[in-house]
Every structure is written in structure tokens, then in C-alpha cells.
Design an enzyme around this catalytic site. Structure first.
Site, PDB file in Angstrom:
ATOM      1  CE  LYS A  22      -3.056   2.556   3.165  1.00 27.18           C
ATOM      2  NZ  LYS A  22      -2.216   3.449   3.957  1.00 27.18           N
ATOM      3  CG  ASN A  23       2.623   2.551   3.574  1.00 24.50           C
ATOM      4  OD1 ASN A  23       1.476   2.996   3.532  1.00 24.50           O
ATOM      5  ND2 ASN A  23       3.156   2.089   4.682  1.00 24.50           N
ATOM      6  NE  ARG A  97      -0.523  11.980   6.733  1.00 25.94           N
ATOM      7  CZ  ARG A  97      -0.601  13.223   7.157  1.00 25.94           C
ATOM      8  NH1 ARG A  97      -1.768  13.778   7.347  1.00 25.94           N
ATOM      9  NH2 ARG A  97       0.465  13.936   7.379  1.00 25.94           N
ATOM     10  CG  ASP A 121      -4.923   5.120   9.639  1.00 29.04           C
ATOM     11  OD1 ASP A 121      -6.034   4.624   9.436  1.00 29.04           O
ATOM     12  OD2 ASP A 121      -3.857   4.616   9.251  1.00 29.04           O
ATOM     13  CG  ASP A 320       2.220   1.335   9.370  1.00 31.56           C
ATOM     14  OD1 ASP A 320       1.740   2.207  10.118  1.00 31.56           O
ATOM     15  OD2 ASP A 320       2.447   1.527   8.166  1.00 31.56           O
ATOM     16  CG  MET A 342       7.236   7.279  14.853  1.00 31.97           C
ATOM     17  SD  MET A 342       7.457   6.760  13.144  1.00 31.97           S
ATOM     18  CE  MET A 342       9.162   6.211  13.192  1.00 31.97           C
TER      19      MET A 342
END
Length: 435
Positions: A22-23, A97, A121, A320, A342
């Protein structure tokens, strides 16, 4: 609002293949805006966030053709810049995002880029300063409409420069990088993110004609070029999904094989799960996980102190997967401290696990101590709501291991990051139904 009904307590068995990352997909899809020539991308995951970005590109005038399962061609030779000023764009951009990463390519190629304050998110503050500081250093003028939460950058010409990023932001590095490849002169980005997905973006851009050196390090040196051409690119398997399946296998005492994982791009992920006592075997490019019939035991440090699992920029452990690690630890032998550095809201889902019988002490918004049950006390089914993608999959894994039938609402959050998850889990024996 969608719902999963999950009958827990069943062992799973078989093979599962991770989706495309996904990223990485969100980055490389934005990069198609850098050229008027055709770009073909393979292994694109069929998930909500990626499909939203593809829709946004289509509204921008990018010609899109689906060539097969997960393979698309993109051609941005007639980009409609008027769309950027439309009410529809303000609505489309807010929902994702990853849409922030269209700004760098648009600024580089057309001299202007706009974006509404993006959503995504609900895991705490996620600053955009790194992105826009980088654009300003390259010579762009920045403006922000506070009433409409609308950001813009414009420049007649971008000029290469040296910059030290205030944080090793993955999306920030990607955005600045995509602007710098068409800037005049040399750009040096120090404290750059160096995740495998960013390395993939660099390789893709270089195959389009960019001149990027230092790929895989925290210092990228970019010699600007006049224009970029087309290319073909294949997206890596999703390391977060791979970690999710490792956690699922352990929690359900299942024998699973995760196919084609790209071991060389997994970093610390295998070793962190091994520290939780989970057995992993490397079989060619697959991960084999035997059934943990006797459970798994968390290691201590050599002086006997409690293990801490914390997130850090690559090559540190990805944030994640901390939700997955925390969930897996609830049934381990021993205790572990989870330190989420984070994001300040990402551990709040632990109240759902506590409702299921997990022993978790939430020390503060960033730290939780987990005392494992060693399967002596099985988690019990409950009704819950998914707050974000990673907490959602963690709750799903907990439900699959729990006694009884659980209900998870707001599964759209899970669908944002996991492709056809119910049918893929059903194929390995999971009792899960989408309502």
C-alpha cells in the site's frame, strides 16, 4: 457501515500471498504525473486507499487502463489543472492522506500544486511541515487558506539546493524527491527516509530518466533533468501484511506459509517476531510458520530485564506493526513493553483487547506493558469498532483467536489497507463473514 462476524478459536492452515505494498503504491502512483508518457505499474493492491488515489488521478485527466489483475497503465499527457481548484477536488483530496504526494510532481512539472488538508487514520497528529519546507527550499511560494484548510505551492522554476529534513518522513521525502528530479541543478536531501518503498520510488524514477544517487541511504543526491519518460514498474509485497500474517499464525496456533515475501526487504520484522518466541523458517522466498502448539515465549534482554519493542525510522522497526506485536504478546509467555514513539493515539485500541480479557497496562499514550496469558486464559469474543487500519487488523486477529463469535464494526478502515481480506482468510479456514 460494514461489519465482520468472526467465529474464533479455529486453527488455520495453508498458503497466503501478500498483496502489493500500500505505502509504495501511493508513492509510485503519484509519480505518473511527472511524465506525459505511458507508465505501467504491476502488483497494485485492490484496496480502498489506492483505488481512491486512482480515482483522483482519473479526475485530474490521467488516462488509465486496466491491463489485468493488479496491472494498470497511466498516461498523464492531458492533465486538467482546473480540477485542482474545484470543490470536487477539495472533497476527494480530504479523504486520503496519500493525496499529499501529488503536490511534488505537479509543482515540478506544472509549476503549481494544491491539496486540501488530507484525512486518513485517526492516530494522532501527522505534520505536513516537512513537505512544504522542502518545496520552499526548492524555490516555491507557499500559501495556506485557514478557512478551507487548503494548501498551495507555486514556482516559476525550481532550483536544486541542500536541505536537512527535520524528520525522516517517508511521504515528505518522496514528495520532495519527486519535485527535485525536475528542478534545475543538484539537490541534496539529508536525513531522507530510506524505507524499501522509497528505494522502489527512486528506482522507478531512475528508470524514467531521473538521476538519483544514494538510494537506500539517508542522503539522496539528485541531479535535475529536463524531462522524464515512461517505464514499467512492479510493486513490492506489503511488509505490513506479511507481519500481520505472522501474528495471525502465532495467535491461532496455525501452520501457515506466506508466499513470495521479498526477504531482503523485511528488515527487522522477522527478528522482532522471533524475540516474541515465534518460529519462522525461510524457505526460498517464503516464510513458513509451524503450528505453535506449545505457545511462544518472549525473550528477555541478556541482563534479564523486560523486552522493549519500539518503532523507529527504517531500518528500525515499522510503527505500523506495533499494534500486531502488542496483540500477539497477549497470549505469549512473559511480558513486553510496547513503545509507540511516533503517534500518540495509536495504542488507544488496547481497551478493546482488555475487554476481551487481555492483561495490558496502558502506561501513557505512547507505552503499554503486556503480560502474556500463555494461552492459559483464552481471549473472549466481544463487539468492537475498528478505529484505524492497523488497530482494525489487530482486533481481527484477536477475534480469530478468541472463544466465541466477535463482531467488528467500521471494517471500511480494514478495507483501506487489506485486499479482500475476508475471502483470503476463508481460503485458509477462517470463520469470517462480511455482513
Amino acid at each position: 457501515m460494514g461489519t465482520f462476524k468472526i467465529e474464533g478459536g479455529h486453527q488455520l492452515k495453508g498458503e497466503i500471498t501478500p498483496q502489493g505494498a500500500k505505502n509504495e503504491a501511493l508513492q509510485v502512483l503519484c509519480a505518473v504525473l511527472l511524465t506525459p508518457e505511458k507508465v505501467t505499474i504491476q502488483n497494485i493492491p485492490d484496496i480502498v486507499d489506492v483505488n481512491k488515489l486512482i480515482g483522483l488521478l482519473e479526475n485530474l485527466g490521467v488516462k488509465i487502463q486496466k491491463n489485468g489483475n493488479g496491472t494498470y497503465s497511466f498516461q498523464a499527457d492531458e492533465v486538467n489543472l482546473d480540477y485542482l481548484q474545484s470543490e470536487q477536488f477539495k472533497e476527494d483530496g480530504k479523504g486520503l492522506r496519500g493525496s499529499i504526494m501529488i503536490v511534488g510532481p505537479l509543482l515540478a512539472r506544472f509549476g503549481k500544486g494544491y491539496i486540501p488538508k488530507p484525512g486518513g487514520d485517526k492516530i494522532g497528529r501527522r505534520r505536513l511541515d516537512t513537505h512544504f519546507d522542502g518545496f520552499i527550499r526548492l524555490g516555491a511560494n507557499f500559501r495556506y487558506n485557514r478557512e478551507e484548510y487548503f494548501y498551495g505551492v507555486e514556482a516559476e522554476e525550481l532550483k536544486g539546493t541542500y536541505m536537512l529534513l527535520d524528520e525522516a518522513s517517508v511521504t515528505g521525502t518522496a514528495n520532495i524527491l519527486m519535485a527535485a528530479v525536475l528542478a534545475k541543478g543538484k539537490t541534496t536531501i539529508y536525513n531522507a527516509a530510506c524505507e524499501p518503498y522509497l528505494q522502489q520510488l527512486c528506482k522507478m524514477l531512475n528508470s524514467m530518466g531521473a538521476k538519483i544517487k544514494g538510494v537506500g541511504s539517508n542522503m539522496l543526491i539528485i541531479d535535475g533533468v529536463e524531462s522524464l519518460g515512461g517505464c514499467e514498474h512492479r510493486i513490492l509485497p506489503d511488509m505490513i501484511e506479511i507481519g500481520s500474517w505472522i501474528g495471525l499464525a502465532a495467535m491461532t496456533k496455525s501452520e501457515l506459509t506466506i508466499k513470495n515475501v521479498s526477504w531482503e526487504n523485511l528488515g527487522l520484522i522477522p527478528s522482532v517476531f522471533e524475540k516474541l518466541g515465534i518460529t519462522l523458517e525461510k524457505r526460498n522466498d517464503d516464510i513458513y510458520i509451524p503450528s505453535h502448539k506449545d505457545g511462544y515465549e518472549i525473550q528477555s534482554y541478556i541482563d534479564g530485564s523486560i523486552l522493549t519493542v519500539a518503532d523507529a525510522p527504517w531500518p528500525g522497526f515499522t510503527p505500523d506493526l506495533l499494534s500486531i506485536v502488542l496483540t500477539v504478546a497477549t497470549q505469549a509467555r512473559g511480558s513486553v513493553l510496547i513503545h509507540q514513539k511516533m503517534f500518540e493515539s495509536r495504542l488507544f485500541f488496547t481497551d478493546k483487547l482488555i475487554d476481551m480479557g487481555a492483561k495490558i497496562i496502558l502506561c501513557d499514550p505512547h507505552r503499554a506493558t503486556v503480560i502474556g496469558h500463555d494461552f492459559e486464559s483464552q481471549l473472549k469474543a466481544t463487539t468492537m469498532t475498528s478505529p484505524d487500519i492497523r488497530a482494525g487488523i489487530s482486533l481481527l486477529i484477536a477475534a480469530l483467536s478468541a472463544k466465541g463469535t466477535s463482531t467488528i464494526h467500521n471494517i471500511e478502515q480494514i478495507d483501506r489497507g487489506y485486499e479482500n481480506i475476508d475471502t483470503r482468510l476463508q481460503a485458509i479456514g477462517a470463520k469470517i463473514v462480511r455482513v
